[in-house]
Design an enzyme around this catalytic site. Structure first.
Site, PDB file in Angstrom:
ATOM      1  N   LYS A  95      -0.533   3.472   8.348  1.00 15.35           N
ATOM      2  CA  LYS A  95      -1.176   4.362   7.367  1.00 15.35           C
ATOM      3  C   LYS A  95      -1.440   5.703   8.064  1.00 15.35           C
ATOM      4  O   LYS A  95      -2.543   5.965   8.545  1.00 15.35           O
ATOM      5  CB  LYS A  95      -2.459   3.703   6.847  1.00 15.35           C
ATOM      6  CG  LYS A  95      -2.935   4.248   5.524  1.00 15.35           C
ATOM      7  CD  LYS A  95      -3.988   3.353   4.911  1.00 15.35           C
ATOM      8  CE  LYS A  95      -4.737   4.038   3.789  1.00 15.35           C
ATOM      9  NZ  LYS A  95      -3.955   4.410   2.629  1.00 15.35           N
TER      10      LYS A  95
HETATM   11  N1  PMP Z   1       0.765   1.889  -0.389  1.00 12.37           N
HETATM   12  C1  PMP Z   1       0.259   3.079  -0.030  1.00 12.37           C
HETATM   13  C2  PMP Z   1       1.190   4.194   0.302  1.00 12.37           C
HETATM   14  C3  PMP Z   1      -1.135   3.260   0.013  1.00 12.37           C
HETATM   15  O1  PMP Z   1      -1.644   4.447   0.352  1.00 12.37           O
HETATM   16  C4  PMP Z   1      -1.988   2.181  -0.319  1.00 12.37           C
HETATM   17  C5  PMP Z   1      -3.472   2.371  -0.279  1.00 12.37           C
HETATM   18  N2  PMP Z   1      -3.987   2.158   1.007  1.00 12.37           N
HETATM   19  C6  PMP Z   1      -1.406   0.958  -0.661  1.00 12.37           C
HETATM   20  C7  PMP Z   1      -0.028   0.850  -0.682  1.00 12.37           C
HETATM   21  C8  PMP Z   1      -2.262  -0.237  -0.961  1.00 12.37           C
HETATM   22  O2  PMP Z   1      -2.856  -0.702   0.216  1.00 12.37           O
HETATM   23  P1  PMP Z   1      -4.280  -1.439   0.236  1.00 12.37           P
HETATM   24  O3  PMP Z   1      -4.214  -2.537  -0.757  1.00 12.37           O
HETATM   25  O4  PMP Z   1      -4.417  -1.926   1.625  1.00 12.37           O
HETATM   26  O5  PMP Z   1      -5.294  -0.430  -0.134  1.00 12.37           O
END
Ligand code: PMP
Length: 318
Positions: A169
């Site tokens: 991320k």
């Molecule tokens: N894909 C992206 C590009 C994101 O930014 C997010 C949000 N964090 C997600 C998927 C979903 O991830 P999560 O369920 O861990 O929030």
């Protein structure tokens, strides 16, 4: 004290809110970063998005699934060669302390951020100073979760793992999401769905994607350049354990979106968001589907602390 005597709840202002920065609790207004901060110029940071849910009946604030988020932060930092100074447990504790200091009594968004903080020119990862911060703020719904949203397949492709690490991320990688989101919004859609370089469905601009076909729940596999979402794992678990459904991780074609019985997006920010239209094709009967609604109900019950067996997903603040 009776309810009438209790002082009305008021969230701290952003300036006065407590944050964590390089080992200390400080107020937001007392943290200053220099203009040449490396991460601002080169996107050399990684972050998390975590939610906390206020339960009015229990007068309790629950932080959701902090461990998997902080574990992912450790993984992102490792890929970026950022030294994270804290264990998962220490970051959980620091977050709980911030929440208490801010005395929130509403839903909150938690933003941990680790980044290259040297104030110098030169794009690289090595030989730079690292910083770590946690910021929090009150937060409602990020996208609609009731009526269903309208999506377009983006003209922007999802970043390929061999160009920039899709499973990390990384702050800089969010230009990919921002381009897709703005294109979708300016074309009159609520969200973007991005494809991989090969043309398979990857995810939303900040959400993972699921489809339902003939009662089977399907989501792109980890090697389709997705961010390996915490909510995605939760959806797979709830679908299998609580709804008794088969869940398959495999590549999804663009045209499969059009013929799916249901499509939904999920993420910490987005929660569980039914998709009712993709590229002007109505999904199913154009209303949120039964599986989506079932998962949404289970999700909201769990995150609000109403499911006894899953209280271990939550950290109570008070
Ligand atoms: N894909 C992206 C590009 C994101 O930014 C997010 C949000 N964090 C997600 C998927 C979903 O991830 P999560 O369920 O861990 O929030």
């Amino acid at each position: 004290m009776t309810a009438e005597q209790k002082p009305a709840y008021k969230a701290p202002t952003q300036a006065e809110s407590w944050v964590y920065f390089n080992g200390e609790f400080k107020q937001y207004k007392d943290v200053h970063l220099g203009l040449m901060t490396h991460a601002l110029h080169y996107g050399t940071g990684c972050f998390e998005g975590i939610r906390a849910y206020w339960n009015e009946n229990q007068q309790q604030l629950f932080c959701l699934l902090m461990e998997p988020h902080f574990k992912r932060l450790h993984n992102s930092a490792k890929i970026l060669r950022i030294e994270l100074p804290h264990t998962v447990e220490q970051m959980v504790e620091a977050t709980l302390e911030i929440m208490r200091r801010n005395a929130y009594r509403e839903d909150v968004y938690i933003r941990p951020l680790a980044f290259k903080s040297s104030e110098e020119i030169g794009v690289r990862l090595h030989g730079l100073q690292d910083s770590f911060a946690i910021y929090t703020a009150p937060f409602g719904n990020y996208v609609d979760v009731d009526a269903g949203i309208r999506c377009m397949v983006s003209s922007w492709r999802r970043v390929d793992d061999n160009a920039a690490p899709a499973r990390a991320k990384v702050t800089g990688i969010y230009i990919n999401s921002a381009l897709a989101k703005t294109e979708a919004n300016e074309n009159g859609f609520d969200e973007a769905i991005v494809l991989t370089q090969e043309g398979h469905v990857s995810e939303g601009s900040a959400e993972n994607l699921f489809i339902v076909r003939d009662g089977v729940v399907i989501t792109p596999s980890a090697s389709d350049n997705i961010l390996e979402g915490v909510t995605r794992n939760v959806m797979m678990q709830l679908a299998r354990e609580d709804l008794g459904l088969t869940v398959v991780e495999r590549s999804i074609d663009r045209s499969e979106l059009y013929v799916a019985d249901e499509v939904f997006l999920c993420g910490t920010g987005a929660q569980v968001s039914p998709v009712i239209e993709v590229d002007h094709r109505q999904i199913g009967d154009g209303k949120p589907g039964v599986v989506t609604q079932g998962l949404q109900r289970l999700y909201f019950d769990t995150v609000k602390g109403r499911v006894e067996e899953r209280l271990d997903w939550l950290h109570p603040v008070y």
